[in-house]
Design a protein around this motif. Structure first.
Motif, PDB file in Angstrom:
ATOM      1  N   PRO A 114       0.792  -1.230   0.000  1.00  0.00           N
ATOM      2  CA  PRO A 114       0.000   0.000   0.000  1.00  0.00           C
ATOM      3  C   PRO A 114       0.826   1.282   0.000  1.00  0.00           C
ATOM      4  CG  PRO A 114       0.080  -0.914   2.202  1.00  0.00           C
ATOM      5  CD  PRO A 114       0.765  -1.919   1.305  1.00  0.00           C
ATOM      6  N   SER A 117      -1.069   2.924   4.318  1.00  0.00           N
ATOM      7  CA  SER A 117      -1.450   1.698   5.020  1.00  0.00           C
ATOM      8  C   SER A 117      -2.875   1.724   5.532  1.00  0.00           C
ATOM      9  CB  SER A 117      -0.483   1.455   6.185  1.00  0.00           C
ATOM     10  OG  SER A 117       0.825   1.268   5.716  1.00  0.00           O
ATOM     11  N   ALA A 120      -5.664   2.053   2.381  1.00  0.00           N
ATOM     12  CA  ALA A 120      -5.728   0.827   1.585  1.00  0.00           C
ATOM     13  C   ALA A 120      -6.768  -0.149   2.121  1.00  0.00           C
ATOM     14  CB  ALA A 120      -4.363   0.154   1.544  1.00  0.00           C
ATOM     15  N   SER A 136      -1.130  -8.670   2.011  1.00  0.00           N
ATOM     16  CA  SER A 136      -0.459  -7.404   2.316  1.00  0.00           C
ATOM     17  C   SER A 136       1.037  -7.631   2.156  1.00  0.00           C
ATOM     18  CB  SER A 136      -0.809  -6.979   3.746  1.00  0.00           C
ATOM     19  OG  SER A 136      -0.263  -5.713   4.050  1.00  0.00           O
ATOM     20  N   ILE A 141      -1.171  -3.502   5.763  1.00  0.00           N
ATOM     21  CA  ILE A 141      -2.428  -2.753   5.609  1.00  0.00           C
ATOM     22  C   ILE A 141      -3.146  -2.798   6.949  1.00  0.00           C
ATOM     23  CG2 ILE A 141      -4.620  -2.609   4.376  1.00  0.00           C
ATOM     24  CD1 ILE A 141      -3.219  -4.262   2.126  1.00  0.00           C
ATOM     25  N   TYR A 149       0.079 -11.536   5.440  1.00  0.00           N
ATOM     26  CA  TYR A 149       1.043 -10.440   5.440  1.00  0.00           C
ATOM     27  C   TYR A 149       2.429 -11.018   5.229  1.00  0.00           C
ATOM     28  CZ  TYR A 149       3.925  -6.663   7.556  1.00  0.00           C
ATOM     29  OH  TYR A 149       4.867  -5.695   7.812  1.00  0.00           O
ATOM     30  N   ASN A 325      -3.053  -5.962  12.933  1.00  0.00           N
ATOM     31  CA  ASN A 325      -3.137  -4.762  12.092  1.00  0.00           C
ATOM     32  C   ASN A 325      -4.208  -3.789  12.557  1.00  0.00           C
ATOM     33  OD1 ASN A 325      -5.534  -5.984  11.292  1.00  0.00           O
ATOM     34  ND2 ASN A 325      -5.171  -5.677   9.096  1.00  0.00           N
TER      35      ASN A 325
END
Length: 375
Positions: A114, A117, A120, A136, A141, A149, A325
């Motif tokens: 992204p 972050s 996105a 990600s 993200i 991720y 996240n």
């Protein structure tokens, strides 16, 4: 046998005959009808579409390493797969449009690095409406239902940078010196992690932070302007060291100091092991960088994307962490970063083939390479 019984047996034989005949087809005969059309069951499965959405070009790694390694690995694993590639040029709105276009074009997986972050998350929401998984890539993200991720331990990156700088200044007898911190883009979650990792080392080191900046868009030009401001406010002879979050910002800071007549240049950190960054290290202008082995990062992202296109989970043994996240603990694949100075250029980036000696040692860097025993 009764007439009815005989008729039943005859009917059964007639029904079985085509099947028996089909099984007796000679090996290598792929015709399924009188017209020679291959039967559906014998066709190869169609490949899927994978979108690779990268954030910018100011950081050289994306076009020179991430993209080619990812595309090559996808083709190696799935020759019929198609990679839909886009680079957002540091524009979050442009990236959102690129993601929408990829979905419209039939993308079955999004591999998204992204620009921003947080914003996105809207791309992830849109993908989820179409039941499309999102990986990600490199940057986390935040606040979104991300499937996986893939990155490095980014707080550790900041710790490696700061530890190298602090140790170098201690070795030079500058334990109470003043440093400048030039961090990354505030919209990049990784930059926040680099910064946090660096502060965890610097804040208790006895060094004084004379000026600190966040650098919009990771722009080397803006980093140069920030360093010019720091030189004006601190004094060109009073800067013991410079923490820069990546090689691009390091290049900007070094350009500002050279223009201001700072001699000798203080130790400067970096990240990404860019060609220009490694050349500055060889020449003695930049102290260190952090090498993140982008080839395995891009390749494992490709492996994961191909698995997801095929409706499978992550390849066995790849997921080694969970990273929160802000919405969920994202299954993560985290790779190890490595600190690089002049002493280990040859055993890291050169040994891995990340940069070849003839690339590093071109032109004015030839003598420095010879001194560093790279050639």
């Amino acid at each position: 046998m009764t007439r009815i019984g005989a008729a039943s047996v005859l009917a059964a034989v007639m029904l079985l005959s085509p099947a028996c005949k089909k099984e007796e087809k000679p090996a290598g005969d792929t015709t399924g009808t009188a017209t020679g059309t291959p039967p559906a069951a014998e066709k190869k499965p169609a490949g899927g579409k994978i979108a690779l959405l990268l954030p910018e070009t100011k950081t050289a790694r994306y076009e020179s390493h991430d993209r080619p390694h990812f595309e090559r690995k996808v083709k190696e694993l799935c020759s019929e797969c198609e990679v839909i590639y886009s680079n957002a040029d540091q524009d979050a709105s442009k990236q959102q449009n690129q993601a929408e276009a990829a979905l419209t074009n039939g993308a079955q997986v999004l591999v998204l690095d992204p620009v921003d972050s947080a914003s996105a998350a809207a791309i992830v929401t849109r993908a989820k409406q179409s039941k499309i998984p999102v990986v990600s890539y490199d940057r986390l993200i935040t606040g979104a239902d991300v499937d996986y991720y893939i990155s490095f331990d980014n707080e550790k990156v900041g710790k490696l940078q700061a530890t190298a700088l602090v140790d170098k200044l201690k070795a030079d007898g500058k334990t109470g010196g003043t440093i400048v911190m030039i961090n990354g883009a505030p919209t990049d979650n990784n930059a926040k992690l680099f910064k946090a990792g660096a502060h965890s080392i610097i804040d208790g080191s006895g060094l004084k932070i004379g000026a600190e900046y966040d650098t919009p868009d990771w722009s080397p030009d803006k980093a140069q302007q920030q360093m010019e401001q720091a030189i004006t406010s601190i004094g060109k002879d009073k800067i013991a060291g410079v923490y820069c979050a990546n090689d691009g910002t390091a290049g900007g800071a070094i350009a500002a100091m050279k223009a201001a007549g700072v001699k000798p240049l203080p130790p400067v950190t970096g990240q990404d092991a860019e060609l220009a960054g490694i050349q500055r290290i060889i020449a003695g202008e930049q102290f260190m960088t952090v090498y993140k082995a982008i080839k395995p990062e891009a390749e494992v992202a490709a492996e994961l994307a191909v698995a997801l296109v095929r409706g499978q989970q992550a390849p066995a043994g790849k997921v080694n962490a969970k990273v929160n996240n802000g919405k969920l603990d994202v299954p993560s694949i985290l790779l190890e970063p490595v600190a690089v100075t002049k002493d280990n250029v040859k055993t890291t980036v050169v040994a891995d083939g990340f940069w070849k000696p003839d690339e590093l040692c071109a032109g004015s860097y030839k003598d420095a390479c010879t001194a560093a025993q790279i050639q």
